[in-house]
Design an enzyme around this catalytic site. Structure first.
Site, short mmCIF file in Angstrom:
data_model
loop_
_atom_site.label_atom_id
_atom_site.label_comp_id
_atom_site.label_asym_id
_atom_site.label_seq_id
_atom_site.Cartn_x
_atom_site.Cartn_y
_atom_site.Cartn_z
N ILE A 68 6.54 1.36 5.77
CA ILE A 68 5.09 1.52 5.90
C ILE A 68 4.68 2.31 4.66
O ILE A 68 5.30 3.32 4.32
CB ILE A 68 4.69 2.24 7.22
CG1 ILE A 68 3.18 2.44 7.31
CG2 ILE A 68 5.41 3.56 7.40
CD1 ILE A 68 2.70 2.93 8.71
N SER A 69 3.66 1.86 3.95
CA SER A 69 3.25 2.54 2.72
C SER A 69 2.74 3.94 3.02
O SER A 69 2.18 4.19 4.09
CB SER A 69 2.14 1.75 2.02
OG SER A 69 2.55 0.45 1.72
N GLN A 70 2.90 4.86 2.04
CA GLN A 70 2.41 6.23 2.25
C GLN A 70 0.88 6.20 2.36
O GLN A 70 0.22 5.34 1.75
CB GLN A 70 2.88 7.14 1.12
CG GLN A 70 2.26 6.82 -0.21
CD GLN A 70 2.74 7.73 -1.32
OE1 GLN A 70 3.37 7.29 -2.25
NE2 GLN A 70 2.44 9.01 -1.21
#
Ligand code: SAH
Length: 220
Positions: A68-70
């Site tokens: 999951i992207s930051q």
């Protein structure tokens, strides 16, 4: 809303508000983006064991070797996409857990999202349905082909990094449309914004980033 969605302790709205304060410090200014990220329970997009870390400013594993992207990257990409005004029809490549998809769904007219790994897209579809975000079309396919039946798009957001931009995606961008995409090999990727004009494409290099690679084909 169910208790699971509201969250408690490290997954509560207060924790989300701290995340938003951090995003502001990092230079995110778009009020709509910040509001939407305050509303969406990011912790439900990660495994139970990682829930308490969901609001840290880091990428987290979501299985199948993906992440999951930051929060900062989700906010930055969305801000870049929307900077020149509201968008009606947006294509997302790389659904992953669906968090970025959920952010987009609250801000644009219609989202079309494509993911090459079948179990990820199924889970994302279920979560968005539970969140009552129903203006999203899902497709299990190689995103390199875009979504020709729905093209052209006012916006295209790519959340995996190809070494070069697939020409098909450039073709599916409407004139005046905007694409936000990381480009480059692992360790050397740069986030770009590309705007299509009547007769060309304008490229802006934004900043160095670290995404999972854009891979061809599908996985079931
Ligand atoms: N958008 C997610 C991040 C997803 S990570 C978030 O909100 O956090 C990137 C995703 O892109 C992975 O799930 C990966 O499987 C997918 N991906 C990589 N190459 C792809 C391709 N060619 N077509 C579709 N999806 C792709």
């Amino acid at each position: 809303m169910s208790l699971r969605f509201q969250g408690i302790g490290m997954t509560s709205r207060r924790t989300r508000e701290r995340m938003i304060a951090r995003l502001r410090e990092q230079g995110i200014t778009d009020k709509q983006v910040l509001t939407v990220m305050t509303e969406i329970p990011r912790h439900i997009f990660v495994d139970n064991a990682l829930e308490s870390r969901a609001y840290e400013d880091s990428a987290l594993p979501i299985g199948h070797n993906q992440t999951i992207s930051q929060p900062y990257i989700v906010a930055k990409m969305t801000e870049l996409l929307l900077e020149n005004g509201a968008l009606d029809k947006v294509l997302e490549i790389g659904t992953g857990c669906g968090y970025q998809t959920a952010v987009l769904a609250k801000l644009v007219g219609q989202v079309y999202t494509v993911e090459r790994i079948a179990p990820l897209i199924k889970k994302a579809r279920d979560l968005l349905w539970e969140l009552d975000l129903k203006t999203v079309g899902f497709r299990h396919a190689d995103g390199g082909w875009g979504w020709p039946e729905q093209a052209p798009f006012d916006g295209i957001l790519v959340t995996a990094a190809p070494e070069e931009i697939p020409g098909t995606l450039l073709e599916q961008l409407a004139v005046g449309g905007v694409m936000v995409i990381p480009i480059g090999r692992e360790g050397m990727q740069v986030l770009h914004r590309i705007t299509r004009t009547a007769d060309s494409y304008v490229y802006e290099a934004i900043e160095s980033v670290s995404f999972v690679p854009f891979k061809p084909g599908v996985s079931s």
